[in-house]
Design an enzyme around this catalytic site. Sequence first.
Site, short mmCIF file in Angstrom:
data_model
loop_
_atom_site.label_atom_id
_atom_site.label_comp_id
_atom_site.label_asym_id
_atom_site.label_seq_id
_atom_site.Cartn_x
_atom_site.Cartn_y
_atom_site.Cartn_z
N TYR A 1 -7.67 5.69 4.31
CA TYR A 1 -7.72 4.68 3.24
C TYR A 1 -6.83 3.47 3.59
O TYR A 1 -7.26 2.32 3.50
CB TYR A 1 -7.29 5.26 1.87
CG TYR A 1 -7.03 4.12 0.91
CD1 TYR A 1 -8.09 3.44 0.32
CD2 TYR A 1 -5.73 3.66 0.68
CE1 TYR A 1 -7.87 2.33 -0.48
CE2 TYR A 1 -5.50 2.56 -0.13
CZ TYR A 1 -6.58 1.90 -0.71
OH TYR A 1 -6.36 0.80 -1.49
N ASP B 1 -10.48 4.62 -2.46
CA ASP B 1 -9.46 5.46 -3.10
C ASP B 1 -10.09 6.04 -4.37
O ASP B 1 -11.29 5.87 -4.59
CB ASP B 1 -8.18 4.67 -3.39
CG ASP B 1 -8.38 3.63 -4.48
OD1 ASP B 1 -9.55 3.37 -4.85
OD2 ASP B 1 -7.39 3.09 -4.99
N GLU C 1 0.83 -1.21 0.00
CA GLU C 1 0.00 0.00 0.00
C GLU C 1 0.86 1.26 0.00
O GLU C 1 0.57 2.22 -0.69
CB GLU C 1 -0.95 0.02 1.21
CG GLU C 1 -2.09 -0.99 1.13
CD GLU C 1 -3.06 -0.72 -0.02
OE1 GLU C 1 -3.16 0.42 -0.48
OE2 GLU C 1 -3.72 -1.69 -0.46
#
Length: 298
Positions: free
Chosen positions: A113, A131, A33
């Site tokens: 997020y 997102d 991520e």
Amino acid sequence: MSPATRVLHWYDQHGRTLPWRDTENAYQILVSEIMLQQTQVSRVLEYYPRWLALFPDWTSLAQATNAEVIRAWSGLGYNRRALMLRDIARAVLARGEPKNQQDWQTLKGIGPYTAAALAAFSLHARILPIDTNIRRVGARLLLGVPFPSLKQDERIQRAAENFLPRRGRFYEIPQALFDLATLVCTKTPHCLTCPMRSTCLAAPKFIAGRIRIPKRSIKKSVETRHRDKPYPDRIYRGRILHLVQKKRRVSLKRVGALIDETFDATQDQAWLLRMLDRMEKDHLIDLKTRFVQLHVET
Ligand code: SF4
């Protein structure tokens, strides 16, 4: 077939195989991520296995020095992400690995997020990490909003409550929607070939040609750039870092000319010092009276 089953069925046939989708390991998911922030998937695919070979878990990363993490990250850009990742590893070791979205978000460097993505992918929480891609496809599919803004996130999340099944592979739906957004529900969506067109609330408007696709918005660059320099500051900071990684230390008098062939000591010295100062605050370098060197941890 429910809409959720349909999207999973499409995902089984067309979804991308990515290494971080094969794991529930929170550390590995977080690495992906953070790497994927501002970096293309193709580039992350190169770095991800190399990083995991060097730092396979929280402990190995927590023990790494600034120089080691920056060296491993070198080429991905925005080096502060690497240091932040290492600091998160240290926090996880000190406090234990979080067990829900809220606890993930209490760690410095983890935003809403990323916390939602960690909860969804490693803990199989029934949520939709929103997102840009998920926002676009989610707003079209569930709300009928063709070009959503951040304001729609809460409504998307509420609508996802009904969309996400309570059992089965609900935790794979965010990845399925992500691929659908990237491959089909792009800015100009391909509704006629989309598996969701029969239930998508925006599809009738797109198919009937009632939606005007906005022209590419020219975003004002948020990157700082000094007078007429050809590159943003981040490129020169990268050059400084590269320089101090290669040489043990570099004389302050020479840094400017070494990173910029048009360097003018009269007009550019203050700019250079501002960049060095910021890099020192980020613990990337140590700034001494006469020279600059790679940060040494004490
Ligand atoms: Fe997107 Fe069209 Fe598919 Fe709806 S039908 S999800 S708007 S591509």
